[in-house]
Write an enzyme that holds these catalytic residues in place. Structure first.
Site, PDB file in Angstrom:
ATOM      1  N   THR A  72       0.841  -1.188   0.000  1.00  0.00           N
ATOM      2  CA  THR A  72       0.000   0.000   0.000  1.00  0.00           C
ATOM      3  C   THR A  72       0.884   1.248   0.000  1.00  0.00           C
ATOM      4  O   THR A  72       2.093   1.165   0.169  1.00  0.00           O
ATOM      5  CB  THR A  72      -0.927   0.017   1.233  1.00  0.00           C
ATOM      6  OG1 THR A  72      -0.133  -0.089   2.430  1.00  0.00           O
ATOM      7  CG2 THR A  72      -1.898  -1.158   1.195  1.00  0.00           C
ATOM      8  N   HIS A 130      -2.886  -1.815  14.162  1.00  0.00           N
ATOM      9  CA  HIS A 130      -1.808  -2.599  13.570  1.00  0.00           C
ATOM     10  C   HIS A 130      -0.547  -2.491  14.425  1.00  0.00           C
ATOM     11  O   HIS A 130      -0.444  -1.641  15.305  1.00  0.00           O
ATOM     12  CB  HIS A 130      -1.496  -2.116  12.148  1.00  0.00           C
ATOM     13  CG  HIS A 130      -2.446  -2.625  11.119  1.00  0.00           C
ATOM     14  ND1 HIS A 130      -3.617  -1.974  10.803  1.00  0.00           N
ATOM     15  CD2 HIS A 130      -2.416  -3.740  10.335  1.00  0.00           C
ATOM     16  CE1 HIS A 130      -4.262  -2.648   9.868  1.00  0.00           C
ATOM     17  NE2 HIS A 130      -3.555  -3.720   9.566  1.00  0.00           N
ATOM     18  N   LYS A 134       4.174  -0.993  11.025  1.00  0.00           N
ATOM     19  CA  LYS A 134       3.417  -0.680   9.810  1.00  0.00           C
ATOM     20  C   LYS A 134       3.720   0.749   9.380  1.00  0.00           C
ATOM     21  O   LYS A 134       3.637   1.688  10.175  1.00  0.00           O
ATOM     22  CB  LYS A 134       1.922  -0.873  10.032  1.00  0.00           C
ATOM     23  CG  LYS A 134       1.104  -0.653   8.766  1.00  0.00           C
ATOM     24  CD  LYS A 134      -0.315  -1.160   8.900  1.00  0.00           C
ATOM     25  CE  LYS A 134      -1.103  -0.930   7.616  1.00  0.00           C
ATOM     26  NZ  LYS A 134      -0.501  -1.616   6.462  1.00  0.00           N
ATOM     27  N   THR A 141      -6.446  -1.493   4.104  1.00  0.00           N
ATOM     28  CA  THR A 141      -7.700  -2.184   4.380  1.00  0.00           C
ATOM     29  C   THR A 141      -8.758  -1.218   4.891  1.00  0.00           C
ATOM     30  O   THR A 141      -9.926  -1.265   4.470  1.00  0.00           O
ATOM     31  CB  THR A 141      -7.468  -3.308   5.406  1.00  0.00           C
ATOM     32  OG1 THR A 141      -6.502  -4.223   4.873  1.00  0.00           O
ATOM     33  CG2 THR A 141      -8.756  -4.052   5.715  1.00  0.00           C
TER      34      THR A 141
END
Length: 233
Positions: A72, A130, A134, A141
């Site tokens: 992403t 998360h 990250k 998502t």
């Protein structure tokens, strides 16, 4: 099936284990700017970093190697990849999340958004949690979930860590150690709360979905999503 792993971090290592269990061979493992011959692979799986993803994906398409990507943070160039894929008659899947359970969750989210749209007394928000490593926030998502609501309601946009309003969906991004991924959609009124939630217990679900998507994509051409892989929605 000979697989190139473009990105050999924690997700790459999980994918490697699942792929080997399913009888595949890993022929390329790259975690940076190493030179590699992508033609050795039957399919590539990109879980790299935002700054590398576009080059990884375009290199695969230019060399007629089917490629799936779960990276992403590069999607401002997604349309360029789609155009390149069509031009080169390539094969490509992008998913913000390859987990089979999450992709079912995406469809539940859309159906719930349709059901709730006429009930203006409810406000909507999204929370994602998360691990601290990250790199992006909100998660891909969470953005996909917000887009699913926007497509199926009168909501206009989402905002990170913003205030609840009639047209805006606030997304709260929380980073805490050792959390693979938790996503919660909440509808709140003065009288009650409706909530749907997906909690990942580990990364194996993401890895399995990625390998299944790669298996499905081989010998195809076109731009697909996990809905095509799973035949849902």
């Amino acid at each position: 099936m000979k697989i190139a792993l473009l990105g050999y971090g924690r997700m790459g290592k999980e994918i490697e284990q699942i792929a080997l269990q399913r009888g595949h061979e890993i022929v390329i493992k790259t975690s940076g700017k190493e030179n590699y011959d992508i033609s050795k692979a039957d399919v590539a799986i990109d879980f790299s970093v935002p700054t590398s993803a576009y080059n990884n994906i375009s290199n695969c398409i230019n060399n007629k190697i089917p490629v799936i990507s779960g990276t992403t943070g590069w999607l401002e160039r997604y349309d360029d990849i789609v155009s390149l894929c069509k031009q080169k008659n390539g094969a490509f899947i992008y998913a913000s999340n390859f987990s089979l359970g999450v992709n079912i969750f995406f469809e539940l989210n859309k159906q719930l958004a349709k059901m709730m749209n006429s009930l203006k007394q409810y406000n909507t928000n999204i929370e994602e949690i998360h691990h601290t490593k990250k790199l992006d926030a909100p998660s891909g998502t969470a953005i996909t979930l917000a887009e699913g609501i926007i497509e199926n309601s009168d909501k206009k946009d989402w905002v990170l860590n913003g205030e609840i309003s009639e047209e805006i969906i606030p997304i709260t991004a929380i980073r805490t150690p050792n959390v693979p991924g938790t996503h919660t959609i909440t509808y709140v009124s003065e009288v009650d709360t409706i909530e749907i939630k997906h909690t990942a217990h580990n990364r194996q679900g993401f890895a399995l979905g990625a390998v299944i998507a790669a298996e499905w994509l081989v010998n195809k051409t076109g731009v697909y999503t996990m809905k095509d892989v799973l035949n849902i929605g």
